[in-house]
Design a protein around this motif. Sequence first.
Motif, PDB file in Angstrom:
ATOM      1  N   HIS A 178       0.856  -1.184   0.000  1.00 51.99           N
ATOM      2  CA  HIS A 178       0.000   0.000   0.000  1.00 51.99           C
ATOM      3  C   HIS A 178       0.895   1.238   0.000  1.00 51.99           C
ATOM      4  CE1 HIS A 178      -4.166   1.181   0.174  1.00 51.99           C
ATOM      5  NE2 HIS A 178      -3.919   2.084   1.105  1.00 51.99           N
ATOM      6  N   MET A 223      -2.654   1.355  -3.129  1.00 50.48           N
ATOM      7  CA  MET A 223      -3.188   2.687  -2.860  1.00 50.48           C
ATOM      8  C   MET A 223      -3.684   3.337  -4.153  1.00 50.48           C
ATOM      9  SD  MET A 223      -1.560   6.015  -0.920  1.00 50.48           S
ATOM     10  CE  MET A 223      -1.849   5.331   0.722  1.00 50.48           C
ATOM     11  N   LEU A 269      -4.606   2.425   4.544  1.00 49.02           N
ATOM     12  CA  LEU A 269      -4.901   1.002   4.723  1.00 49.02           C
ATOM     13  C   LEU A 269      -6.011   0.819   5.747  1.00 49.02           C
ATOM     14  CD1 LEU A 269      -4.335  -1.965   4.177  1.00 49.02           C
ATOM     15  CD2 LEU A 269      -2.476  -1.863   5.863  1.00 49.02           C
ATOM     16  N   LEU A 297      -3.403  -6.424   4.185  1.00 54.06           N
ATOM     17  CA  LEU A 297      -3.448  -5.921   2.813  1.00 54.06           C
ATOM     18  C   LEU A 297      -3.861  -7.022   1.844  1.00 54.06           C
ATOM     19  CD1 LEU A 297      -2.976  -3.628   0.824  1.00 54.06           C
ATOM     20  CD2 LEU A 297      -0.592  -4.352   0.663  1.00 54.06           C
TER      21      LEU A 297
END
Length: 211
Positions: free
Chosen positions: A75, A107, A120, A144
Motif C-alpha cells: 500500500h 493505494m 490502509l 493488505l
Amino acid sequence: MVTPVVFFDLGTTGLPSRCGYIPEIKSIGAVDSFCEGKAFYSILPSDGVDMRRGLINFVHWLQQEYEEPVILVAHNCFQFDAKILLLNFQKYNVRYERAICGFTDSMLASQDLYPAPYTLKQMMENVNLDKQQSHHSLDDAKDLRTVVRRMAAQNNLLFQPFVKDSRWYKTLYEAEVSYGIINDDSDDDMEVYSCSYESDSQCFYESDEYF
C-alpha cells in the motif's frame, strides 16, 4: 498461467527525501497471496553487515518459495515500499533480479475505485475487514492481502488481472527506471523476467476469486 503474488510491508527509519536520504529498513513482513504458511518476517539491525544479510535473506526466501520471480504488492508501494526496498538493495549491493518481476500499488487502486481517504485503515473498513490495524509489518501484509482480494471481488474483477492492471502495476524495469537505479536507455546486459508462472503447487488453486 499465473504469477506468484506476495504482499509485503516495510518498517523503516523514515521517509525518502528529495535530497537523497534513503531510510533504513527496520523490518520486513511478507505473505503469499493464498498460502498462510508462506510468510516471512525479519527485524533488520542497523549495522550495515547485518542489514545486508537481512535483505539477502528476504531475496533467498522469495527464491526458495517460488520457482519464478514474484509480483510484490504494498500500500503506497511506488512512493514508499518499492522505492525504499530497491534503493536499499542497491545501497547494500544485493541482487534481486531473479526474485522480483514487478510491483503493484494498492493505494493507486484504492484511489481509482473508492472515495477518499485511501489509508490502509480506511480500506480495511471499506472492504468490511473488522479489525484494528496493528502497524506490525507481517500483520499489515496479511491485512493488505485480504483488502486487495476483497477489492477485486467488490469490483467484479479477477485477482490476477486486478493485480497486473497497468493503472497500478509496474514491471521491475519500470520501477528501477523511475527510481534512477538504471537508465531508460541503458545498454547494460540486463536479465528481464516476465510475470507469468505456471505452478502445480497446492498453494495456487482454481477459484473464481483468484483467476
